[in-house]
Write a protein that holds these residues in place. Structure first.
Motif, PDB file in Angstrom:
ATOM      1  N   TRP A 357     -29.008  -5.609  63.289  1.00 32.50           N
ATOM      2  CA  TRP A 357     -30.027  -4.875  64.040  1.00 32.50           C
ATOM      3  C   TRP A 357     -30.881  -3.991  63.123  1.00 32.50           C
ATOM      4  O   TRP A 357     -32.006  -3.636  63.473  1.00 32.50           O
ATOM      5  CB  TRP A 357     -29.360  -4.047  65.152  1.00 32.50           C
ATOM      6  N   LYS A 358     -30.331  -3.642  61.930  1.00 34.94           N
ATOM      7  CA  LYS A 358     -31.057  -2.737  61.005  1.00 34.94           C
ATOM      8  C   LYS A 358     -32.434  -3.280  60.631  1.00 34.94           C
ATOM      9  O   LYS A 358     -33.439  -2.575  60.780  1.00 34.94           O
ATOM     10  CB  LYS A 358     -30.220  -2.525  59.729  1.00 34.94           C
ATOM     11  N   PRO A 359     -32.532  -4.549  60.123  1.00 32.65           N
ATOM     12  CA  PRO A 359     -33.862  -5.048  59.777  1.00 32.65           C
ATOM     13  C   PRO A 359     -34.792  -5.118  60.986  1.00 32.65           C
ATOM     14  O   PRO A 359     -36.004  -4.928  60.859  1.00 32.65           O
ATOM     15  CB  PRO A 359     -33.596  -6.466  59.235  1.00 32.65           C
ATOM     16  N   VAL A 360     -34.231  -5.360  62.171  1.00 27.77           N
ATOM     17  CA  VAL A 360     -35.053  -5.406  63.385  1.00 27.77           C
ATOM     18  C   VAL A 360     -35.592  -3.999  63.674  1.00 27.77           C
ATOM     19  O   VAL A 360     -36.776  -3.818  63.971  1.00 27.77           O
ATOM     20  CB  VAL A 360     -34.227  -5.930  64.587  1.00 27.77           C
ATOM     21  N   GLU A 361     -34.723  -2.999  63.546  1.00 28.98           N
ATOM     22  CA  GLU A 361     -35.169  -1.610  63.780  1.00 28.98           C
ATOM     23  C   GLU A 361     -36.297  -1.236  62.831  1.00 28.98           C
ATOM     24  O   GLU A 361     -37.306  -0.653  63.236  1.00 28.98           O
ATOM     25  CB  GLU A 361     -33.997  -0.641  63.551  1.00 28.98           C
ATOM     26  N   ARG A 362     -36.130  -1.597  61.540  1.00 32.31           N
ATOM     27  CA  ARG A 362     -37.163  -1.256  60.547  1.00 32.31           C
ATOM     28  C   ARG A 362     -38.487  -1.912  60.915  1.00 32.31           C
ATOM     29  O   ARG A 362     -39.539  -1.276  60.952  1.00 32.31           O
ATOM     30  CB  ARG A 362     -36.729  -1.741  59.148  1.00 32.31           C
ATOM     31  N   ALA A 363     -38.418  -3.212  61.211  1.00 28.41           N
ATOM     32  CA  ALA A 363     -39.645  -3.977  61.479  1.00 28.41           C
ATOM     33  C   ALA A 363     -40.337  -3.475  62.743  1.00 28.41           C
ATOM     34  O   ALA A 363     -41.554  -3.270  62.766  1.00 28.41           O
ATOM     35  CB  ALA A 363     -39.303  -5.456  61.606  1.00 28.41           C
ATOM     36  N   ILE A 364     -39.562  -3.258  63.794  1.00 25.75           N
ATOM     37  CA  ILE A 364     -40.171  -2.825  65.066  1.00 25.75           C
ATOM     38  C   ILE A 364     -40.730  -1.404  64.929  1.00 25.75           C
ATOM     39  O   ILE A 364     -41.790  -1.077  65.480  1.00 25.75           O
ATOM     40  CB  ILE A 364     -39.133  -2.912  66.216  1.00 25.75           C
ATOM     41  N   THR A 365     -40.053  -0.562  64.161  1.00 24.34           N
ATOM     42  CA  THR A 365     -40.551   0.805  63.961  1.00 24.34           C
ATOM     43  C   THR A 365     -41.889   0.783  63.220  1.00 24.34           C
ATOM     44  O   THR A 365     -42.838   1.478  63.592  1.00 24.34           O
ATOM     45  CB  THR A 365     -39.497   1.634  63.186  1.00 24.34           C
ATOM     46  N   GLU A 366     -41.990  -0.052  62.184  1.00 25.92           N
ATOM     47  CA  GLU A 366     -43.266  -0.187  61.446  1.00 25.92           C
ATOM     48  C   GLU A 366     -44.356  -0.743  62.369  1.00 25.92           C
ATOM     49  O   GLU A 366     -45.506  -0.317  62.334  1.00 25.92           O
ATOM     50  CB  GLU A 366     -43.105  -1.145  60.251  1.00 25.92           C
ATOM     51  N   TRP A 367     -43.975  -1.713  63.175  1.00 21.17           N
ATOM     52  CA  TRP A 367     -44.941  -2.348  64.087  1.00 21.17           C
ATOM     53  C   TRP A 367     -45.469  -1.330  65.092  1.00 21.17           C
ATOM     54  O   TRP A 367     -46.672  -1.246  65.346  1.00 21.17           O
ATOM     55  CB  TRP A 367     -44.245  -3.526  64.774  1.00 21.17           C
ATOM     56  N   ARG A 368     -44.562  -0.512  65.635  1.00 21.23           N
ATOM     57  CA  ARG A 368     -44.994   0.523  66.590  1.00 21.23           C
ATOM     58  C   ARG A 368     -45.898   1.533  65.892  1.00 21.23           C
ATOM     59  O   ARG A 368     -46.909   1.972  66.461  1.00 21.23           O
ATOM     60  CB  ARG A 368     -43.777   1.224  67.193  1.00 21.23           C
ATOM     61  N   ALA A 369     -45.542   1.898  64.651  1.00 21.81           N
ATOM     62  CA  ALA A 369     -46.346   2.881  63.909  1.00 21.81           C
ATOM     63  C   ALA A 369     -47.754   2.343  63.658  1.00 21.81           C
ATOM     64  O   ALA A 369     -48.714   3.111  63.557  1.00 21.81           O
ATOM     65  CB  ALA A 369     -45.661   3.213  62.588  1.00 21.81           C
ATOM     66  N   ALA A 370     -47.876   1.035  63.578  1.00 17.01           N
ATOM     67  CA  ALA A 370     -49.201   0.424  63.352  1.00 17.01           C
ATOM     68  C   ALA A 370     -49.959   0.237  64.665  1.00 17.01           C
ATOM     69  O   ALA A 370     -51.033  -0.375  64.677  1.00 17.01           O
ATOM     70  CB  ALA A 370     -49.036  -0.918  62.633  1.00 17.01           C
ATOM     71  N   GLY A 371     -49.387   0.701  65.776  1.00 13.96           N
ATOM     72  CA  GLY A 371     -50.081   0.613  67.062  1.00 13.96           C
ATOM     73  C   GLY A 371     -49.691  -0.622  67.865  1.00 13.96           C
ATOM     74  O   GLY A 371     -50.424  -1.038  68.763  1.00 13.96           O
ATOM     75  N   SER A 372     -48.564  -1.214  67.535  1.00 11.54           N
ATOM     76  CA  SER A 372     -48.055  -2.406  68.245  1.00 11.54           C
ATOM     77  C   SER A 372     -49.103  -3.517  68.352  1.00 11.54           C
ATOM     78  O   SER A 372     -49.430  -3.987  69.453  1.00 11.54           O
ATOM     79  CB  SER A 372     -47.547  -2.046  69.644  1.00 11.54           C
ATOM     80  N   PRO A 373     -49.670  -3.944  67.231  1.00 11.03           N
ATOM     81  CA  PRO A 373     -50.684  -5.003  67.307  1.00 11.03           C
ATOM     82  C   PRO A 373     -50.115  -6.292  67.902  1.00 11.03           C
ATOM     83  O   PRO A 373     -48.952  -6.630  67.664  1.00 11.03           O
ATOM     84  CB  PRO A 373     -51.091  -5.218  65.841  1.00 11.03           C
ATOM     85  N   ALA A 374     -50.960  -6.970  68.668  1.00  7.26           N
ATOM     86  CA  ALA A 374     -50.533  -8.233  69.275  1.00  7.26           C
ATOM     87  C   ALA A 374     -50.536  -9.336  68.211  1.00  7.26           C
ATOM     88  O   ALA A 374     -51.137  -9.201  67.140  1.00  7.26           O
ATOM     89  CB  ALA A 374     -51.479  -8.600  70.410  1.00  7.26           C
ATOM     90  N   LEU A 375     -49.866 -10.425  68.544  1.00 11.53           N
ATOM     91  CA  LEU A 375     -49.715 -11.520  67.570  1.00 11.53           C
ATOM     92  C   LEU A 375     -51.049 -12.069  67.076  1.00 11.53           C
ATOM     93  O   LEU A 375     -51.154 -12.519  65.938  1.00 11.53           O
ATOM     94  CB  LEU A 375     -48.922 -12.656  68.214  1.00 11.53           C
ATOM     95  N   ASP A 376     -52.068 -12.016  67.936  1.00 10.58           N
ATOM     96  CA  ASP A 376     -53.346 -12.588  67.489  1.00 10.58           C
ATOM     97  C   ASP A 376     -54.056 -11.715  66.451  1.00 10.58           C
ATOM     98  O   ASP A 376     -55.147 -12.057  66.000  1.00 10.58           O
ATOM     99  CB  ASP A 376     -54.270 -12.915  68.680  1.00 10.58           C
TER     100      ASP A 376
END
Ligand SMILES: C[S@@+](CC[C@H](N)C(=O)[O-])C[C@H]1O[C@@H](n2cnc3c(N)ncnc32)[C@H](O)[C@@H]1O
Length: 406
Positions: A357-376
């Motif tokens: 779960w650690k790498p998932v937490e890191r990645a999702i936290t960075e993604w949220r910090a970037a404003g949760s951009p959509a896949l497109d």
């Protein structure tokens, strides 16, 4: 029931109606593709298929053939904008059973709306040579042949029986493209170079053969998937040459069955007992189990999958307990089970040497910090050495190297 052949005029009318429906939905946008839809007889490609029905315990598949439901109903269903499964468990067809059966779909005729949207996104021009991966029933191959001429179309299908059936259907409909029964991830060198490559099965990474067999400036259109089950929607890459390409994710939630060598390895039942036997520990987390739901058009699940590319998702409950998502990586003998506690806090139960779960937490936290951009908003860069999916900066925190070994 004896099948009575329906009036051929009704097939023509249904085809025109389908073209209208696809035009109204926005999938069908240009005149040449509309002519193809009005011309290619889908009923020739799917004489029989399975309709999904929800059984009390599992999904069942109802066979639909002219003999079982009558020729009229079969024809009408053929011209709905639906995906019809044509093969289960790599061998069973609708002609092999009279009653609904369970099974895993392994070949299908994709819903026409998606087929034509992909064909439009392929941006073909007259005279283009096209390589298609995943012939299936051959319906999309027929549309390509109607649009460009059979001599410019090569299609590869991994399943020989499916390929043989497609050849017969294409011939009956008046088309004779090059049809190859082989692993389409290898492309088809004799027909290269291609101006366009289109895949109707999903890949984990872009096969090097597709790049090598494309003309510089050519386009590759596919969906990508990973072993947590998230699809990228459509991805279109422009080939630069020398094994390199740059691509964009086009958005949407379209998904295809995995290209056979790219599918997750089947987990055997020993996984369940192993998970129950190993000791587990629980901890709090800032990333709850809901990121595994495809609620946001796949993005968070897709990111989790990029962060832990060898892990698979198993969803089940033990005894009478709640059904939970289990993330399992057999290569690391580790499992993570994110869940909500009774007070609604996010927690994760884990076992094995690696905290998945650690790498998932890191990645999702960075993604949220970037404003949760959509896949497109994501891009893909391909070089002979690596393939990277990224947002913002290919070397930034939201960038992941894809597994290119399988
Ligand atoms: C969704 S179906 C194809 C749909 C079809 N193009 C249509 O018009 O509806 C996907 C097909 O991809 C085939 N397939 C899976 N892996 C493949 C591979 N590695 N190479 C070629 N075909 C593959 C499957 O056997 C299946 O027939």
């Amino acid at each position: 029931m004896t099948a009575v052949e329906p009036d051929p005029g009704s097939a023509t009318a249904l085809r025109l109606h389908l073209a209208d429906v696809l035009t109204m939905s926005g999938d069908l946008r240009t005149t040449p593709w509309r002519s193809a839809v009005e011309t290619v007889p889908r009923e020739v490609f799917i004489p029989g298929f399975f309709e999904r029905v929800d059984g009390p315990r599992e999904t069942m598949w109802r066979p639909v053939t002219p003999e079982l439901v009558g020729a009229e109903e079969r024809l009408e269903l053929t011209y709905t904008d639906e995906t019809w499964v044509t093969q289960l468990n790599q061998g069973i067809t609708a002609f092999d059973t009279d009653v609904p059966i369970p099974g895993v779909p392994t070949s299908s005729s994709t819903l026409p709306g998606l087929v034509v949207r992909m064909l439009e996104e392929l941006q073909v021009e007259d005279g283009n040579r096209v390589l298609e991966i995943g012939t299936g029933t051959g319906y999309s191959t027929g549309l390509l042949s109607a649009r460009l001429g059979s001599e410019l179309v090569t299609s590869v299908e991994v399943d020989r029986r499916v390929a043989d059936h497609a050849v017969r259907s294409l011939s009956a409909a008046g088309y004779a493209p090059v049809l190859v029964a082989d692993d389409g991830l290898l492309g088809h060198q004799p027909g290269a170079p291609y101006d366009r490559v289109i895949a109707t099965c999903a890949v984990r990474h872009i096969p090097s053969a597709w790049l090598a067999q494309s003309r510089p400036g050519g386009l590759i259109l596919t969906t990508m998937l990973g072993w947590l089950g998230a699809s990228s929607g459509l991805v279109r890459l422009e080939v630069i040459g020398n094994g390199s390409a740059e691509g964009t994710f086009l958005g949407g939630t379209d998904s295809f069955m995995p290209a056979r060598p790219h599918a997750a390895p089947k987990l055997d039942d020993s996984v369940y007992s192993w998970i129950e036997e190993v000791g587990t520990t629980d901890r709090r987390t800032v990333v709850g189990p809901e990121i595994l739901d495809p609620w946001d058009g796949w993005t968070s699940l897709f990111i989790a999958q990029l962060a832990i590319p060898d892990a698979q998702l198993l969803t089940y409950g033990i005894d009478d307990g709640p059904v939970l998502d289990h993330i399992v990586d057999t290569s690391q003998q580790s499992v993570a089970i994110p869940y909500r506690t009774p007070d609604e806090s996010a927690a994760v139960r884990r076992a094995g040497p690696v905290d998945l779960w650690k790498p998932v937490e890191r990645a999702i936290t960075e993604w949220r910090a970037a404003g949760s951009p959509a896949l497109d908003q994501f891009r893909i860069s391909v070089s002979p050495d690596s393939q990277t999916v990224w947002f913002g900066d290919p070397a930034g925190p939201l960038s992941w190297k894809l597994r290119t070994s399988a």
